[in-house]
Scaffold this motif. Structure first.
Motif, PDB file in Angstrom:
ATOM      1  N   VAL A 186       9.294 -17.393  -0.046  1.00 26.46           N
ATOM      2  CA  VAL A 186       9.252 -16.604  -0.243  1.00 26.46           C
ATOM      3  C   VAL A 186       9.662 -15.579   0.631  1.00 26.46           C
ATOM      4  O   VAL A 186       9.913 -14.129   0.922  1.00 26.46           O
ATOM      5  CB  VAL A 186       7.400 -16.495   0.373  1.00 26.46           C
ATOM      6  N   MET A 218       9.295  -9.767  -5.476  1.00 24.23           N
ATOM      7  CA  MET A 218       8.571 -11.136  -5.400  1.00 24.23           C
ATOM      8  C   MET A 218       9.088 -11.847  -6.386  1.00 24.23           C
ATOM      9  O   MET A 218       8.574 -13.586  -6.353  1.00 24.23           O
ATOM     10  CB  MET A 218       7.108 -10.969  -4.520  1.00 24.23           C
ATOM     11  N   THR A 219       9.406 -11.371  -7.538  1.00 23.95           N
ATOM     12  CA  THR A 219       9.535 -12.007  -8.733  1.00 23.95           C
ATOM     13  C   THR A 219      10.821 -13.354  -8.859  1.00 23.95           C
ATOM     14  O   THR A 219      10.389 -14.128  -9.407  1.00 23.95           O
ATOM     15  CB  THR A 219      10.447 -11.365 -10.079  1.00 23.95           C
ATOM     16  N   ALA A 232       7.965 -16.058  -7.547  1.00 20.08           N
ATOM     17  CA  ALA A 232       6.474 -15.450  -8.155  1.00 20.08           C
ATOM     18  C   ALA A 232       6.140 -16.811  -8.651  1.00 20.08           C
ATOM     19  O   ALA A 232       4.476 -17.435  -8.379  1.00 20.08           O
ATOM     20  CB  ALA A 232       6.750 -15.030  -9.291  1.00 20.08           C
ATOM     21  N   LEU A 258       3.625 -18.344  -5.411  1.00 21.04           N
ATOM     22  CA  LEU A 258       2.373 -17.360  -5.221  1.00 21.04           C
ATOM     23  C   LEU A 258       1.487 -17.456  -6.366  1.00 21.04           C
ATOM     24  O   LEU A 258       1.159 -17.358  -7.580  1.00 21.04           O
ATOM     25  CB  LEU A 258       3.103 -16.381  -4.754  1.00 21.04           C
ATOM     26  N   ASP A 280      -1.028 -14.658  -8.168  1.00 22.56           N
ATOM     27  CA  ASP A 280      -0.937 -13.218  -8.544  1.00 22.56           C
ATOM     28  C   ASP A 280      -1.682 -12.681  -7.518  1.00 22.56           C
ATOM     29  O   ASP A 280      -1.083 -11.335  -6.969  1.00 22.56           O
ATOM     30  CB  ASP A 280      -2.393 -13.079 -10.183  1.00 22.56           C
ATOM     31  N   ARG A 327       1.263 -12.280  -4.895  1.00 29.03           N
ATOM     32  CA  ARG A 327       2.328 -11.634  -4.833  1.00 29.03           C
ATOM     33  C   ARG A 327       2.163 -10.564  -5.025  1.00 29.03           C
ATOM     34  O   ARG A 327       3.080  -9.284  -4.422  1.00 29.03           O
ATOM     35  CB  ARG A 327       2.504 -12.599  -6.901  1.00 29.03           C
ATOM     36  N   THR A 384       4.345  -7.464  -3.667  1.00 28.28           N
ATOM     37  CA  THR A 384       4.473  -6.636  -4.139  1.00 28.28           C
ATOM     38  C   THR A 384       4.513  -5.522  -3.657  1.00 28.28           C
ATOM     39  O   THR A 384       5.167  -4.284  -3.014  1.00 28.28           O
ATOM     40  CB  THR A 384       4.771  -6.627  -5.296  1.00 28.28           C
TER      41      THR A 384
END
Length: 152
Positions: free
Chosen positions: A37, A46-47, A50, A53, A55, A58, A62
Motif C-alpha cells: 500500500v 493505488m491501482t 487495489a 484494498l 473499494d 481505495r 485515490t
C-alpha cells in the motif's frame, strides 16, 4: 514484527462471536499489505494495490492522491519497516474473518513540490515513525483486504 496471538473477543458493536485463529501466514499478509500500500501510494497510483484494498479505502486514498496532484505536490513513503504490530481483535461475523492490528512502522515520509522537486514537508533522509490501526477482512480461504485505517 507482529505479535502473534489469537484474540477471543466479541465483534465490535456486539455482533456474533466466533473464534478466529491468526497465524504466521496472516501476519506475513498484514506486513505485505503495509508495504504494498505504501509503495502504491508513493507511486501516486493505488491501482497496483487495489486487490489489497476495499473499494472504500481505495477510493479514499485515490481521492487524497488526486488532491495532492491538483496542488502540485507528491508524498513519498519508502523504506518501510514494521517496528511493532499487535493484534487488537479478531472475530468472525456474517461469513467474514476480521482482524484489527495496531502497527507502528518506520519509513522515509516526505512531500515534494512536483514542479521544483523540492522537499516541502518531512525529511527525505531521516525516517519517522507512524502508528496506525488497520482493520482487515476476508472471506474464508480468500486473501486479506484492508478495509479501514485509523491514524493514532
Amino acid at each position: 514484527p507482529l505479535a502473534q496471538r489469537t484474540v477471543l473477543d466479541a465483534a465490535p458493536g456486539g455482533g456474533s462471536f466466533a473464534r478466529v485463529d491468526i497465524g504466521p501466514a496472516d501476519y506475513d499478509a498484514f506486513t505485505e499489505i503495509l508495504t504494498e500500500v505504501q509503495k502504491a501510494w508513493s507511486g501516486g497510483d493505488m491501482t497496483p494495490a487495489a486487490y489489497l484494498l476495499s473499494d472504500e479505502v481505495r477510493d479514499h486514498l485515490t481521492a487524497q492522491l488526486a488532491e495532492d496532484k491538483a496542488a502540485g505536490r507528491r508524498n513519498h513513503v519508502s523504506d518501510v519497516v514494521l517496528v511493532k504490530g499487535d493484534l487488537d481483535q479478531a472475530w468472525r461475523e456474517d461469513g467474514l474473518d476480521w482482524a484489527t492490528v495496531s502497527m507502528r512502522w518506520r519509513a522515509l515520509d516526505y512531500t515534494v513540490d512536483v514542479a521544483s522537486g523540492r522537499v516541502i514537508d518531512g525529511n527525505d533522509r531521516m525516517p519517522v515513525e507512524a502508528s496506525e490501526r488497520w482493520t482487515l477482512s476476508r472471506r474464508s480461504g480468500d486473501s486479506w483486504r484492508l478495509v479501514a485505517i485509523e491514524q493514532m
